[in-house]
Design an enzyme around this catalytic site. Structure first.
Site, short mmCIF file in Angstrom:
data_model
loop_
_atom_site.label_atom_id
_atom_site.label_comp_id
_atom_site.label_asym_id
_atom_site.label_seq_id
_atom_site.Cartn_x
_atom_site.Cartn_y
_atom_site.Cartn_z
N ALA A 175 31.84 33.92 39.91
CA ALA A 175 31.35 35.15 39.27
C ALA A 175 32.45 35.66 38.35
CB ALA A 175 31.01 36.21 40.32
N CYS A 176 32.12 36.45 37.37
CA CYS A 176 33.11 36.89 36.40
C CYS A 176 34.26 37.63 37.09
CB CYS A 176 32.47 37.76 35.32
SG CYS A 176 32.37 39.51 35.70
N LEU A 177 35.42 37.59 36.47
CA LEU A 177 36.63 38.14 37.09
C LEU A 177 36.55 39.65 37.33
CD1 LEU A 177 39.32 36.17 35.04
CD2 LEU A 177 38.58 35.75 37.39
N SER A 179 34.30 41.15 38.76
CA SER A 179 33.71 41.39 40.09
C SER A 179 34.77 41.46 41.18
CB SER A 179 32.71 40.27 40.42
OG SER A 179 33.37 39.03 40.58
N ARG A 180 36.02 41.17 40.85
CA ARG A 180 37.11 41.25 41.83
C ARG A 180 37.71 42.65 41.93
NH1 ARG A 180 34.98 36.70 40.62
NH2 ARG A 180 36.21 34.77 40.68
#
Length: 279
Positions: A175-177, A179-180
Site C-alpha cells: 500500500a502507498c507509503l 498509509s504508514r
C-alpha cells in the site's frame, strides 16, 4: 471446468467485450494479473498507466516497468504528487479519496487521448466491505473493476498468476507509503523517504511482508508472525536498531500482533468505516 477456471473464463469474456482498456497499473499482484489477462484478449488495445509519486517506492515503479516490458505491453508513466493535492497532506481519514480522485482523473484523460474506451482498477472480492475510500473515487471517475465482476478473490488471483507463470503471484501486498502515518498526522516528503528507507532495509535483510509505521519518534515494525523470531537471530535486532536510530527514530518497536493490512484503521470510529465500505 472447475470454479477457478470458470472465473478466469468469465474475466476473459468480460475483458473481450470492452474492446479497449486502460489499466491503473501499480505492479502489484492484482493489477499485474488484470493487465496480463487484458493484454491476452485485447492485445494492443490495452495500455498500462502507472503513477510516479513520492508515496510510491522506486523499487515498485521499476518492477511495474519491468513487468510491462516483459510482456510487450504499452505503458504510460504519469506524475502524480499527492502532497500537492488539497487536503491530502493533512492526512484525514478519507485521505485516499483525495489521492485516487486526482489519479483516476489523470488516467481517464490519458485514456481519452489514446482513444481507449474504458479505465479499470484491480480490486478483488476480498476488498468488498473493507474501508476503501479510494475505490469510491475510482468509481466516481468511471473506473470499472473486472476482477470483482468475475468474482475473483486474492487467493484466486495468486493461484491463476502462478499457473500463468507470472512472477508476481507471490509478491507481498503493498500500500502507498502514506498509509504508514497515523490519520491526522501531517504527511511530508521527509517522512515518506524515511519510511521508504526503513522498509527497504528490512527487505534487504530478507523480510518480505513488512510495514514500518511512523509514530513520530517511534517506529512500529510489523512482520508476519512466523518472521518475528528472525529479528533475534544473527544480530539482526542490533542491525535494525542501529539503522533505524541513524534515520532519526528514538524508539524502535516490534508489533506483537504482526503484519496486518490497514492496521491504522483500528483508530477509526466504526461509523466512519461502515459509511465508506465498498458495497
Amino acid at each position: 471446468m472447475d470454479e477457478l477456471h470458470l472465473k478466469k473464463e468469465k474475466l476473459y469474456d468480460y475483458l473481450k467485450s470492452l474492446g479497449s482498456l486502460a489499466v491503473a497499473f501499480s505492479g502489484g499482484v492484482d493489477s499485474s494479473f488484470l493487465l496480463k489477462c487484458a493484454h491476452d484478449v485485447l492485445s494492443d488495445n490495452v495500455i498500462a498507466i502507472t503513477a510516479r509519486s513520492s508515496t510510491f517506492p522506486k523499487r515498485e515503479l521499476n518492477e511495474a516497468i519491468e513487468f510491462a516490458k516483459e510482456y510487450g505491453i504499452r505503458q504510460i508513466i504519469i506524475d502524480s504528487d499527492e502532497l500537492d493535492i488539497k487536503g491530502f497532506r493533512e492526512n484525514p481519514v478519507d485521505r485516499c479519496y483525495y489521492c485516487k480522485s486526482e489519479l483516476f482523473a489523470k488516467i481517464k484523460k490519458v485514456a481519452e487521448e489514446n482513444n481507449i474506451k474504458y479505465i479499470a482498477e484491480g480490486s478483488n472480492m476480498d476488498d468488498l466491505g473493507d474501508y476503501r475510500p479510494g475505490l469510491k473515487a475510482a468509481r466516481e471517475c468511471g473506473a470499472i473493476s473486472p476482477l470483482r465482476t468475475a468474482g475473483l478473490t486474492k487467493n484466486d488471483i495468486r493461484a491463476l498468476s502462478k499457473e500463468m507463470g507470472l512472477k508476481t503471484w507471490d509478491k507481498p501486498s503493498f500500500a502507498c507509503l502514506a498509509s504508514r502515518i497515523p490519520y491526522g498526522q501531517t504527511i511530508t516528503k521527509e517522512k515518506l523517504l524515511l519510511i521508504d528507507k526503513a522498509e527497504q532495509f528490512l527487505i534487504d535483510l530478507g523480510f518480505k511482508q513488512i510495514r514500518v509505521r511512523h509514530h513520530g519518534e517511534i517506529a512500529r515494525i510489523e512482520l508476519l508472525p512466523e518472521d518475528m523470531i528472525k529479528i533475534f537471530q544473527d544480530g539482526l535486532r542490533e542491525k535494525i536498531h542501529d539503522y533505524f536510530k541513524s534515520l532519526g527514530f528514538t524508539y524502535i518497536t516490534l508489533d506483537l500482533n504482526g503484519y496486518k493490512t490497514g492496521s491504522m484503521n483500528a483508530t477509526l470510529d466504526k461509523k466512519i468505516i461502515d459509511n465508506a465500505k465498498i458495497k
